[in-house]
Design a protein around this motif. Structure first.
Motif, PDB file in Angstrom:
ATOM      1  N   TYR A   1     -43.317  21.630 -26.472  1.00 27.49           N
ATOM      2  CA  TYR A   1     -44.530  20.799 -26.626  1.00 27.49           C
ATOM      3  C   TYR A   1     -44.844  20.029 -25.347  1.00 27.49           C
ATOM      4  CZ  TYR A   1     -47.346  16.822 -28.331  1.00 27.49           C
ATOM      5  OH  TYR A   1     -48.307  15.860 -28.498  1.00 27.49           O
ATOM      6  N   GLU A   2     -43.833  19.405 -24.741  1.00 25.19           N
ATOM      7  CA  GLU A   2     -44.060  18.595 -23.546  1.00 25.19           C
ATOM      8  C   GLU A   2     -44.437  19.460 -22.340  1.00 25.19           C
ATOM      9  OE1 GLU A   2     -44.268  15.435 -23.514  1.00 25.19           O
ATOM     10  OE2 GLU A   2     -43.261  14.788 -25.349  1.00 25.19           O
ATOM     11  N   ILE A   3     -43.892  20.654 -22.263  1.00 25.42           N
ATOM     12  CA  ILE A   3     -44.218  21.542 -21.146  1.00 25.42           C
ATOM     13  C   ILE A   3     -45.680  21.972 -21.235  1.00 25.42           C
ATOM     14  CG2 ILE A   3     -43.685  23.728 -20.021  1.00 25.42           C
ATOM     15  CD1 ILE A   3     -41.563  21.518 -19.693  1.00 25.42           C
ATOM     16  N   ARG A   4     -46.167  22.222 -22.448  1.00 21.47           N
ATOM     17  CA  ARG A   4     -47.594  22.548 -22.589  1.00 21.47           C
ATOM     18  C   ARG A   4     -48.469  21.402 -22.090  1.00 21.47           C
ATOM     19  NH1 ARG A   4     -46.340  24.051 -27.939  1.00 21.47           N
ATOM     20  NH2 ARG A   4     -45.880  26.277 -28.165  1.00 21.47           N
ATOM     21  N   ILE A   5     -48.060  20.167 -22.411  1.00 26.63           N
ATOM     22  CA  ILE A   5     -48.840  19.025 -21.943  1.00 26.63           C
ATOM     23  C   ILE A   5     -48.832  18.976 -20.421  1.00 26.63           C
ATOM     24  CG2 ILE A   5     -48.982  16.498 -21.895  1.00 26.63           C
ATOM     25  CD1 ILE A   5     -47.908  16.476 -24.744  1.00 26.63           C
ATOM     26  N   GLN A   6     -47.678  19.230 -19.836  1.00 32.40           N
ATOM     27  CA  GLN A   6     -47.598  19.260 -18.375  1.00 32.40           C
ATOM     28  C   GLN A   6     -48.566  20.298 -17.794  1.00 32.40           C
ATOM     29  OE1 GLN A   6     -43.959  20.890 -16.512  1.00 32.40           O
ATOM     30  NE2 GLN A   6     -43.738  18.909 -15.504  1.00 32.40           N
TER      31      GLN A   6
ATOM     32  N   MET B   1     -63.118  12.443 -26.272  1.00 36.59           N
ATOM     33  CA  MET B   1     -61.956  11.891 -25.579  1.00 36.59           C
ATOM     34  C   MET B   1     -61.685  12.685 -24.309  1.00 36.59           C
ATOM     35  SD  MET B   1     -59.467  11.474 -28.870  1.00 36.59           S
ATOM     36  CE  MET B   1     -60.008  10.674 -30.381  1.00 36.59           C
ATOM     37  N   SER B   2     -62.486  12.502 -23.317  1.00 40.54           N
ATOM     38  CA  SER B   2     -62.320  13.237 -22.063  1.00 40.54           C
ATOM     39  C   SER B   2     -61.062  12.769 -21.342  1.00 40.54           C
ATOM     40  CB  SER B   2     -63.539  13.019 -21.168  1.00 40.54           C
ATOM     41  OG  SER B   2     -63.365  13.660 -19.930  1.00 40.54           O
ATOM     42  N   LEU B   3     -60.173  13.716 -21.043  1.00 45.55           N
ATOM     43  CA  LEU B   3     -58.926  13.425 -20.345  1.00 45.55           C
ATOM     44  C   LEU B   3     -58.850  14.305 -19.100  1.00 45.55           C
ATOM     45  CD1 LEU B   3     -56.474  13.384 -23.394  1.00 45.55           C
ATOM     46  CD2 LEU B   3     -57.320  11.399 -22.144  1.00 45.55           C
ATOM     47  N   PRO B   4     -59.040  13.757 -17.922  1.00 47.10           N
ATOM     48  CA  PRO B   4     -59.004  14.573 -16.701  1.00 47.10           C
ATOM     49  C   PRO B   4     -57.706  15.363 -16.598  1.00 47.10           C
ATOM     50  CG  PRO B   4     -59.829  12.377 -16.214  1.00 47.10           C
ATOM     51  CD  PRO B   4     -59.345  12.349 -17.638  1.00 47.10           C
ATOM     52  N   GLY B   5     -57.851  16.666 -16.432  1.00 46.71           N
ATOM     53  CA  GLY B   5     -56.689  17.522 -16.256  1.00 46.71           C
ATOM     54  C   GLY B   5     -56.003  17.957 -17.531  1.00 46.71           C
ATOM     55  N   ARG B   6     -56.490  17.470 -18.664  1.00 42.84           N
ATOM     56  CA  ARG B   6     -55.872  17.836 -19.938  1.00 42.84           C
ATOM     57  C   ARG B   6     -56.948  18.018 -21.003  1.00 42.84           C
ATOM     58  NH1 ARG B   6     -51.914  14.615 -17.678  1.00 42.84           N
ATOM     59  NH2 ARG B   6     -49.804  15.490 -17.783  1.00 42.84           N
ATOM     60  N   CYS B   7     -56.598  18.769 -22.021  1.00 42.41           N
ATOM     61  CA  CYS B   7     -57.493  18.912 -23.165  1.00 42.41           C
ATOM     62  C   CYS B   7     -56.648  19.155 -24.408  1.00 42.41           C
ATOM     63  CB  CYS B   7     -58.482  20.064 -22.951  1.00 42.41           C
ATOM     64  SG  CYS B   7     -57.707  21.691 -22.885  1.00 42.41           S
ATOM     65  N   PHE B   8     -57.252  18.885 -25.550  1.00 44.70           N
ATOM     66  CA  PHE B   8     -56.599  19.155 -26.828  1.00 44.70           C
ATOM     67  C   PHE B   8     -56.808  20.616 -27.194  1.00 44.70           C
ATOM     68  CE2 PHE B   8     -57.961  14.689 -26.846  1.00 44.70           C
ATOM     69  CZ  PHE B   8     -56.725  14.082 -26.984  1.00 44.70           C
TER      70      PHE B   8
END
Length: 277
Positions: free
Chosen positions: A81-86, A60-67
């Motif tokens: 949690y949301e700030i980490r995603i940011q 699941m490649s997500l540009p700019g993000r990773c799990f």
């Protein structure tokens, strides 16, 4: 009669749903239309072993993000949690159905998940990390239990406006089958988790878009969320008893649709917004 916790909304006292262990899940449940847009990750749901973080990121490649694994070391940073995603990190619990389905929704509908995160972070910047306003509640409800419905003819929502379920589902059954009205996308990963248990009658919380193309309607929802056009309050979301959608439940006779504890009447004073265009 068992109804999804989705219908209760955020902040209620209903018992928290606990998903069954992986080995107890019948893989046949993943053939339900609810999972139709997630076929690319069928193996992640049905394999004997849980996928690890490396596998999720590879699939699941997500540009700019990773799990990233949500473990004690991660939580020590004290970030929301949301700030980490940011920041580019999607905290994910291992061996957890809810978070696996969340990852799949990220992969399938990244623009919508990005819009959720952008709006949540905007609200956090104003209210702080511990206070949740009505817009944040609406965003969370749609994130957890959201469904996007597409309609070609806006008049098709008239029966929905009044909770005239027999007209919406039975009289208009052919129009569901020919695509005049359709589920364009399932966003709610909590709905997917609840589908693991046979017999649960799920209720989605919906945004409706007038249009002909599912992908375009999904993009319109992402745009509207990002711009703050929608989800200012939970009452904007239309409940949709998903088992009523033609072909989504094996028993769809008159007696089934007469179950008022599932196909609920409209609450006095409840008015829904018109579909997005």
């Amino acid at each position: 009669m068992t109804e999804a916790a989705a219908e209760s909304g955020a902040g209620t006292a209903r018992r928290r749903f606990i998903a069954p262990p992986r080995e107890q899940v019948d893989a046949a449940c993943f053939q339900h239309p609810l999972f139709g847009e997630f076929a690319a990750w069928h193996a992640l749901m049905t394999a004997d072993d849980w996928p690890d973080i490396e596998t999720l990121n590879a699939c699941m490649s997500l540009p700019g993000r990773c799990f990233v694994a949500q473990d004690a070391a991660l939580l020590e940073d004290g970030e929301h949690y949301e700030i980490r995603i940011q920041q580019g990190r999607i905290a994910t619990r291992l061996q957890n159905w809810h978070d696996l389905f969340n990852a799949m929704v990220w992969a399938r509908y990244p623009a919508i998940k990005h819009a959720f995160n952008a709006q949540q972070c905007r609200h956090i910047a104003v209210t702080g990390p511990t206070v949740r306003n009505r817009a944040q509640q609406a965003l969370t409800q749609f994130d957890e239990t959201g469904v996007i419905v597409r309609v070609r003819d806006i008049a098709l929502v008239d029966a929905w406006d009044t909770h005239d379920w027999s007209t919406l589902f039975q009289a208009h059954a052919a129009r569901w089958r020919n695509g005049d009205i359709a589920v364009a996308g399932v966003i709610g990963h909590a709905l997917m988790e609840q589908m693991l248990v046979p017999g649960r009658l799920l209720v989605g919380k919906c945004l409706v878009v007038q249009g002909d193309d599912d992908s375009a309607c999904i993009a319109r929802v992402a745009e509207a969320i990002m711009a703050g056009e929608v989800l200012a309050a939970p009452a904007e979301l239309r409940p949709l008893p998903l088992a009523g959608v033609p072909g989504w439940h094996p028993q769809q006779d008159a007696d089934f649709y007469a179950q008022a504890d599932y196909f609920r009447p409209l609450r006095e004073g409840r008015v829904y917004p018109r579909p997005l265009r």
